[in-house]
Structure formats: C-alpha cells, structure tokens
Design an enzyme around this catalytic site. Structure first.
Site, PDB file in Angstrom:
ATOM      1  N   ASP A 195      -4.830   3.081   8.757  1.00 26.83           N
ATOM      2  CA  ASP A 195      -6.237   2.758   8.967  1.00 26.83           C
ATOM      3  C   ASP A 195      -6.519   1.272   9.129  1.00 26.83           C
ATOM      4  O   ASP A 195      -7.663   0.885   9.353  1.00 26.83           O
ATOM      5  CB  ASP A 195      -7.069   3.301   7.792  1.00 26.83           C
ATOM      6  CG  ASP A 195      -7.267   4.801   7.896  1.00 26.83           C
ATOM      7  OD1 ASP A 195      -6.789   5.402   8.877  1.00 26.83           O
ATOM      8  OD2 ASP A 195      -7.903   5.382   6.993  1.00 26.83           O
ATOM      9  N   GLU A 255     -16.213  17.502   5.972  1.00 25.27           N
ATOM     10  CA  GLU A 255     -15.363  18.115   4.936  1.00 25.27           C
ATOM     11  C   GLU A 255     -16.014  17.999   3.555  1.00 25.27           C
ATOM     12  O   GLU A 255     -15.929  18.915   2.738  1.00 25.27           O
ATOM     13  CB  GLU A 255     -13.974  17.464   4.947  1.00 25.27           C
ATOM     14  CG  GLU A 255     -13.169  17.834   6.184  1.00 25.27           C
ATOM     15  CD  GLU A 255     -11.667  17.704   5.980  1.00 25.27           C
ATOM     16  OE1 GLU A 255     -11.238  16.713   5.369  1.00 25.27           O
ATOM     17  OE2 GLU A 255     -10.923  18.617   6.410  1.00 25.27           O
ATOM     18  N   LYS A 311      -4.611  24.628   7.479  1.00 19.29           N
ATOM     19  CA  LYS A 311      -4.901  23.343   6.820  1.00 19.29           C
ATOM     20  C   LYS A 311      -3.958  23.167   5.612  1.00 19.29           C
ATOM     21  O   LYS A 311      -3.417  22.086   5.383  1.00 19.29           O
ATOM     22  CB  LYS A 311      -6.363  23.350   6.366  1.00 19.29           C
ATOM     23  CG  LYS A 311      -6.838  22.113   5.683  1.00 19.29           C
ATOM     24  CD  LYS A 311      -7.383  21.106   6.661  1.00 19.29           C
ATOM     25  CE  LYS A 311      -7.879  19.860   5.961  1.00 19.29           C
ATOM     26  NZ  LYS A 311      -8.042  18.755   6.875  1.00 19.29           N
ATOM     27  N   ASN A 331       1.677  -1.522  -4.767  1.00 23.90           N
ATOM     28  CA  ASN A 331       0.468  -0.695  -4.749  1.00 23.90           C
ATOM     29  C   ASN A 331      -0.390  -0.993  -5.968  1.00 23.90           C
ATOM     30  O   ASN A 331       0.120  -1.335  -7.031  1.00 23.90           O
ATOM     31  CB  ASN A 331       0.843   0.793  -4.720  1.00 23.90           C
ATOM     32  CG  ASN A 331      -0.328   1.661  -4.330  1.00 23.90           C
ATOM     33  OD1 ASN A 331      -0.927   1.452  -3.278  1.00 23.90           O
ATOM     34  ND2 ASN A 331      -0.680   2.628  -5.165  1.00 23.90           N
ATOM     35  N   LYS A 332      -1.693  -0.803  -5.782  1.00 22.12           N
ATOM     36  CA  LYS A 332      -2.664  -1.075  -6.838  1.00 22.12           C
ATOM     37  C   LYS A 332      -2.417  -0.210  -8.072  1.00 22.12           C
ATOM     38  O   LYS A 332      -2.636  -0.642  -9.189  1.00 22.12           O
ATOM     39  CB  LYS A 332      -4.036  -0.722  -6.261  1.00 22.12           C
ATOM     40  CG  LYS A 332      -5.168  -1.578  -6.684  1.00 22.12           C
ATOM     41  CD  LYS A 332      -6.424  -1.050  -6.023  1.00 22.12           C
ATOM     42  CE  LYS A 332      -7.026  -2.066  -5.095  1.00 22.12           C
ATOM     43  NZ  LYS A 332      -8.285  -1.680  -4.529  1.00 22.12           N
ATOM     44  N   GLN A 362      -2.192  11.928  10.033  1.00 19.52           N
ATOM     45  CA  GLN A 362      -1.132  12.392  10.939  1.00 19.52           C
ATOM     46  C   GLN A 362      -0.498  11.220  11.697  1.00 19.52           C
ATOM     47  O   GLN A 362       0.725  11.122  11.818  1.00 19.52           O
ATOM     48  CB  GLN A 362      -1.778  13.380  11.929  1.00 19.52           C
ATOM     49  CG  GLN A 362      -0.809  14.279  12.622  1.00 19.52           C
ATOM     50  CD  GLN A 362      -1.470  15.158  13.694  1.00 19.52           C
ATOM     51  OE1 GLN A 362      -0.822  15.535  14.638  1.00 19.52           O
ATOM     52  NE2 GLN A 362      -2.715  15.478  13.565  1.00 19.52           N
ATOM     53  N   GLY A 410       0.831  -1.208   0.000  1.00 22.32           N
ATOM     54  CA  GLY A 410       0.000   0.000   0.000  1.00 22.32           C
ATOM     55  C   GLY A 410       0.860   1.251   0.000  1.00 22.32           C
ATOM     56  O   GLY A 410       1.741   1.411   0.844  1.00 22.32           O
ATOM     57  N   ALA A 411       0.615   2.122  -0.999  1.00 28.64           N
ATOM     58  CA  ALA A 411       1.376   3.373  -1.078  1.00 28.64           C
ATOM     59  C   ALA A 411       0.493   4.544  -0.669  1.00 28.64           C
ATOM     60  O   ALA A 411       0.289   5.499  -1.422  1.00 28.64           O
ATOM     61  CB  ALA A 411       1.928   3.565  -2.494  1.00 28.64           C
ATOM     62  N   ALA A 453       0.867   5.834   5.188  1.00 30.19           N
ATOM     63  CA  ALA A 453       1.727   4.951   5.981  1.00 30.19           C
ATOM     64  C   ALA A 453       2.782   4.289   5.094  1.00 30.19           C
ATOM     65  O   ALA A 453       3.969   4.297   5.416  1.00 30.19           O
ATOM     66  CB  ALA A 453       0.873   3.888   6.670  1.00 30.19           C
TER      67      ALA A 453
HETATM   68  C1  LIG Z   1     -12.194  12.486   2.683  1.00 31.62           C
HETATM   69  C2  LIG Z   1     -11.236  12.231   3.809  1.00 31.62           C
HETATM   70  C3  LIG Z   1     -10.667  13.300   4.493  1.00 31.62           C
HETATM   71  C4  LIG Z   1      -9.758  13.073   5.516  1.00 31.62           C
HETATM   72  N1  LIG Z   1      -9.194  14.151   6.148  1.00 31.62           N
HETATM   73  C5  LIG Z   1      -8.232  13.941   7.065  1.00 31.62           C
HETATM   74  C6  LIG Z   1      -7.532  15.044   7.651  1.00 31.62           C
HETATM   75  O1  LIG Z   1      -7.836  16.195   7.355  1.00 31.62           O
HETATM   76  N2  LIG Z   1      -6.528  14.782   8.533  1.00 31.62           N
HETATM   77  C7  LIG Z   1      -6.151  13.500   8.860  1.00 31.62           C
HETATM   78  O2  LIG Z   1      -5.193  13.322   9.625  1.00 31.62           O
HETATM   79  N3  LIG Z   1      -6.804  12.434   8.343  1.00 31.62           N
HETATM   80  C8  LIG Z   1      -7.824  12.607   7.455  1.00 31.62           C
HETATM   81  N4  LIG Z   1      -8.466  11.525   6.888  1.00 31.62           N
HETATM   82  C9  LIG Z   1      -8.065  10.167   7.292  1.00 31.62           C
HETATM   83  C10 LIG Z   1      -6.801   9.748   6.525  1.00 31.62           C
HETATM   84  O3  LIG Z   1      -6.958   9.977   5.152  1.00 31.62           O
HETATM   85  C11 LIG Z   1      -6.476   8.292   6.767  1.00 31.62           C
HETATM   86  O4  LIG Z   1      -6.395   8.064   8.157  1.00 31.62           O
HETATM   87  C12 LIG Z   1      -5.139   7.926   6.094  1.00 31.62           C
HETATM   88  O5  LIG Z   1      -5.285   8.014   4.688  1.00 31.62           O
HETATM   89  C13 LIG Z   1      -4.672   6.530   6.474  1.00 31.62           C
HETATM   90  O6  LIG Z   1      -3.490   6.255   5.770  1.00 31.62           O
HETATM   91  P1  LIG Z   1      -3.181   4.776   5.260  1.00 31.62           P
HETATM   92  O7  LIG Z   1      -1.792   4.804   4.742  1.00 31.62           O
HETATM   93  O8  LIG Z   1      -3.548   3.782   6.295  1.00 31.62           O
HETATM   94  O9  LIG Z   1      -4.224   4.510   4.050  1.00 31.62           O
HETATM   95  P2  LIG Z   1      -4.377   5.255   2.665  1.00 31.62           P
HETATM   96  O10 LIG Z   1      -3.735   6.574   2.678  1.00 31.62           O
HETATM   97  O11 LIG Z   1      -5.842   5.205   2.345  1.00 31.62           O
HETATM   98  O12 LIG Z   1      -3.574   4.311   1.631  1.00 31.62           O
HETATM   99  C14 LIG Z   1      -3.923   2.992   1.326  1.00 31.62           C
HETATM  100  C15 LIG Z   1      -3.198   2.594   0.045  1.00 31.62           C
HETATM  101  O13 LIG Z   1      -3.342   1.193  -0.175  1.00 31.62           O
HETATM  102  C16 LIG Z   1      -3.634   0.965  -1.561  1.00 31.62           C
HETATM  103  N5  LIG Z   1      -4.365  -0.291  -1.650  1.00 31.62           N
HETATM  104  C17 LIG Z   1      -5.579  -0.570  -1.101  1.00 31.62           C
HETATM  105  N6  LIG Z   1      -5.921  -1.841  -1.366  1.00 31.62           N
HETATM  106  C18 LIG Z   1      -4.912  -2.374  -2.084  1.00 31.62           C
HETATM  107  C19 LIG Z   1      -4.678  -3.661  -2.632  1.00 31.62           C
HETATM  108  N7  LIG Z   1      -5.541  -4.659  -2.493  1.00 31.62           N
HETATM  109  N8  LIG Z   1      -3.532  -3.876  -3.313  1.00 31.62           N
HETATM  110  C20 LIG Z   1      -2.621  -2.878  -3.460  1.00 31.62           C
HETATM  111  N9  LIG Z   1      -2.787  -1.632  -2.955  1.00 31.62           N
HETATM  112  C21 LIG Z   1      -3.924  -1.394  -2.269  1.00 31.62           C
HETATM  113  C22 LIG Z   1      -4.475   2.177  -1.956  1.00 31.62           C
HETATM  114  O14 LIG Z   1      -4.473   2.353  -3.361  1.00 31.62           O
HETATM  115  C23 LIG Z   1      -3.764   3.302  -1.198  1.00 31.62           C
HETATM  116  O15 LIG Z   1      -2.708   3.818  -1.975  1.00 31.62           O
HETATM  117  C24 LIG Z   1      -9.414  11.735   5.880  1.00 31.62           C
HETATM  118  C25 LIG Z   1      -9.999  10.654   5.202  1.00 31.62           C
HETATM  119  C26 LIG Z   1     -10.893  10.889   4.166  1.00 31.62           C
HETATM  120  C27 LIG Z   1     -11.494   9.724   3.421  1.00 31.62           C
END
Ligand SMILES: Cc1cc2nc3c(=O)[nH]c(=O)nc-3n(C[C@H](O)[C@H](O)[C@H](O)COP(=O)(O)OP(=O)(O)OC[C@H]3O[C@@H](n4cnc5c(N)ncnc54)[C@H](O)[C@@H]3O)c2cc1C
Length: 416
Positions: A312, A184, A390, A51-52, A330, A24-25, A28
């Site tokens: 997440d 938002e 922001k 990544n996808k 964050q 996952g890119a 995190a």
């Molecule tokens: C609309 C919105 C607004 C937000 N605003 C805020 C904010 O203002 N401040 C804040 O701190 N947080 C905010 N959040 C929460 C924040 O975006 C998430 O907590 C954060 O993105 C988590 O990061 P992550 O790396 O776990 O997942 P993500 O950033 O979602 O990345 C997951 C990655 O995994 C890849 N992936 C998924 N499934 C597969 C698969 N099967 N094979 C290969 N790759 C895959 C995806 O393409 C993606 O690149 C917001 C969320 C949303 C939806």
C-alpha cells in the site's frame, strides 16, 4: 575473496554479508522475508524484519474486528511463530525515518544500517482535507484502532440503555465510503447489530447504519450485477445508502453532507473513503504521487536502486491500461516474489524481473455467509459459494505464510 559452492554455482562472498532490512510485517513484509529466507543462505545475507508489534495481523480481516464479529486473537499471528528468530533478526520497534543517502533507518529505540531496504509499512487514512475527519472519525487501520471502533459501538449501546433520555442518534453509525473496506465493514455491521440489540434489549429499529459515498456507485469497477446483488443484500439487512453525496465536514457527533449541507447526527463515524502511504515515506523524502510512490517495474523507488517499496505504500503501473493497479493484499503478496528475486539478483548478478500482476479475482464479503465477486476468468460468484471462495483465499495466504499448521490454527472453514 572467499568463495563457496551453492546449488551448483561458485559464489564469491564479500567480506561482510549484505544487510537486507524489511520494514513492516504486513502482507508485503512477511512474504518478502519468507522469500528472502529461501533466496539466501544464512552465510550470504543478514536479514532483519522491523515491525511495530511482535505480531503480524491480517489487514483484510480488520473490518470484522472493528464490527466485533471476530476475536482479536484470530487476526493476530506471532511473527516468531512463522519466521525463525534464529534466521532473521526480528526487531519490535517503530520506524520513524529512513535516511536514504546515509542508508540508515531511525527507529524509536535504535538506528540500523542497510544495504538493501524493503519498505512495506502499509497505509494510513487519507482525509482529503475534509474538515474534522482526522479528529472525529475512526478508521479501520490497525488492530488497536479497529478494537476501538468495536468497543465504542458497544459502549453506545450500553449508554443508550442507561441514560434517562438518550439521544436516538447515539445508535446511528455513519460509514464514509463505499469501496472495498466500507462495503465489507457494512456487511459485518449488518450481522453484528442484531446481536448487540439482543444483548442490550434495544429494538433493531432504533439503530441506523448509513453509508455515505461521493460517487454514484458502490465498489467502482465491479460488475453491475454483482453491485445490485451487494446493494440488495445490505439494504435487506437495514443498511441505508446515500450515494453521490459528499461528506463536507465531520463534527464530534455529526456529519455535514451534500449540496444542502444536511446534518446527520451519529454516535459513531467511521471513515473508509481513502488511504495513502504511511506518512513516513513522504517524511523521508520519497516523491509521492497521490499519496504513494510510483515505483519502477522492478519495484524500486526511482533514483534509489537499493530501496524497494511494496504494498500500500506504492503504485505499480499496469502497462495494459496505463493506470496503477489498485493496491490489494493479493498484489502485495505477489510483489514479494519479485522483490526477493531482484534483491538476490542485485547481490549475485543477473537480470532483474519486472512485476506483472496475475489477477486471481476479487471477492468482497458481505457479512455472515454472504459475499460476491469474480474469480479466475471473471466467473461470478454469489452468496455461500462466494463466501467459501473468500475463505479459500484467506486460507491460501495462511498456507503460504505458515503451512498447514497455521491454516489449522487460524484458518476460516465455515462460510458463516
Ligand atoms: C478492512 C479491509 C479489508 C480489505 N480486504 C481486502 C481483500 O479482501 N482483498 C485484498 O486483496 N485486499 C484487501 N484489503 C487491502 C489490503 O489489506 C492491503 O492492500 C494490504 O494489507 C497491503 O499490505 P501491506 O503489506 O502494504 O500493508 P499492511 O498489511 O497493512 O502491513 C503494514 C505493516 O506495517 C506495520 N507498521 C506500520 N507503521 C509502522 C511503523 N512506523 N513502524 C513499524 N511497523 C509499522 C504495521 O503494523 C503492519 O504490520 C483490505 C483492507 C482493509 C483495511
């Protein structure tokens, strides 16, 4: 065993380098890969990022894409622009399953091995078993899914203008949930709808934006003054709130809500009311608590010292409150530092670090030049000042990821 000097220390090298695979890119995954590149020399470890897509996107900007207030290319960053393919194996493929015992990951087109695995596969919508939610509601979950919402809303306007007797509910947008994503998104809709009304010659009074939230408040946990500010700002721009109201069922063009099973007809229904870890985690046999994995303080999956789960997909416990931190970008970014450090420690020896969250504040955008939130020691910010902050938060992340060049290419500079 071969050994060499690195940063003043003698390092013994195993016959084969450890394979470190990041899935996952997102926030995190990208930041962990960057940190791993700093922690290990190319001779010490083989790094792979799966990544996808060939791009990384800012999940925190998806609500803007879904409303149509930002162009899709602003939200996307080519992974190879910030992570050198000479240094990291970049694999564009979809993860299907993790075989923990075998230490392999099944991809759609390949199967790869790991010594250390970092899972950052993000979230998917949690529907809590609400009838019809999976089938009939959109969710702000990825670039492609957000683009569908944008296009669907605009199509409703185009149809409304072209049908002889259009149903007025075609232009009703129901948003389920008033958490961060929901609020938002409402802010962006409040900005976008007047633009669409002008474009399609539709009176603004023909359009309804209704938020339905089961709790009695929007944004639980926020300061009451900030909540009043946000509610007033959104209501002044035509958002209607139905708080303390449960969505019981979602149909193709309606939601059934509340004790009296009221039907609200709507041309667009978007669910922002809940998220859970990517389903691959559960399907791969990791134990889930409320849809995510409770990781240990070093961010490892219980019983699997070689598997780190971030962002997440994980719950990390706040020792002071005894409750998990709400997952945010964050936190995902901060977890990357600890994860990369701990993997290095596992390879070379030393003491693992425990994660502790350094809360720099939270700012929610309300669309346009408006926002509200708290920064540093709880200082409250409203309006343009909050929106500017922001943008600073967003630009700081871009700086950490790709330096000043990326900030200049993708950054946000105007508060409107
Ligand atoms: C609309 C919105 C607004 C937000 N605003 C805020 C904010 O203002 N401040 C804040 O701190 N947080 C905010 N959040 C929460 C924040 O975006 C998430 O907590 C954060 O993105 C988590 O990061 P992550 O790396 O776990 O997942 P993500 O950033 O979602 O990345 C997951 C990655 O995994 C890849 N992936 C998924 N499934 C597969 C698969 N099967 N094979 C290969 N790759 C895959 C995806 O393409 C993606 O690149 C917001 C969320 C949303 C939806």
């Amino acid at each position: 065993m071969q050994s060499y000097e690195w940063r003043g220390r003698m390092i013994s090298m195993a016959e084969s380098k450890p394979k470190i695979v990041v899935l996952g890119a997102g926030y995190a995954g990208m930041m962990t890969t960057k940190r791993l590149m700093q922690q290990f020399t190319p001779e010490e470890a083989e790094l792979t990022l799966v990544n996808k897509h060939n791009y990384h996107y800012q999940t925190t900007w998806l609500h803007e894409l879904a409303a149509g207030t930002i162009d899709v290319n602003r939200t996307r960053i080519m992974i190879s622009d910030v992570i050198s393919p000479k240094r990291v194996n970049l694999i564009q493929d979809t993860v299907l399953k993790i075989n923990k015992e075998e230490k392999t990951v099944e991809l759609e087109h390949d199967k790869i091995e790991y010594d250390y695995l970092v899972i950052g596969l993000g979230f998917e919508k949690a529907t809590f078993g609400i009838k019809g939610m999976e089938e009939h509601a959109f969710s702000i979950q990825s670039v492609d899914k957000s683009r569908m919402i944008r296009d669907h809303i605009e199509y409703q306007f185009a149809q409304y203008r072209n049908l002889p007797n259009p149903d007025p509910s075609m232009l009703t947008i129901v948003v389920g949930g008033a958490g961060f994503t929901g609020i938002e998104f409402l802010g962006e809709l409040a900005e976008r709808i007047p633009v669409l009304c002008k474009k399609y010659d539709v009176p603004r009074s023909d359009v309804r934006i209704i938020d339905i939230e089961a709790m009695d408040t929007i944004l639980p946990g926020f300061d009451p003054e900030l909540l009043t500010y946000a509610t007033d700002s959104l209501e002044a721009r035509g958002v209607e709130f139905k708080l303390g109201t449960m969505i019981k069922e979602v149909k193709a063009n309606a939601v059934i809500v509340g004790e009296d099973n009221q039907e609200i007809k709507a041309g667009t229904i978007v669910w922002t009311g809940g998220v859970q870890a990517n389903r691959i985690i559960g399907e791969s046999g990791f134990e889930l608590t409320k849809g995510k994995v409770n990781v240990d303080p070093t961010l490892r999956a219980p019983g699997h010292d070689d598997v780190y789960i971030l962002g997440d997909c994980a719950w990390v416990m706040n020792k002071e409150t005894g409750r998990p931190y709400p997952p945010t970008a964050q936190i995902a970014i901060q977890e990357a530092d600890i994860c990369a450090h701990n993997i290095k420690t596992s390879v070379f020896g030393g003491t693992l670090k425990e994660f502790s969250f350094d809360n720099k504040g939270t700012v929610a955008s309300l669309g346009g030049s408006d926002a509200m939130g708290t920064v540093f020691d709880g200082n409250k910010l409203y309006g343009v000042a909050a929106k500017t902050m922001k943008n600073v938060i967003d630009n700081r992340y871009l700086f950490l990821l790709g330096g000043p060049r990326l900030v200049l290419r993708k950054g946000k500079f105007r508060p409107f």
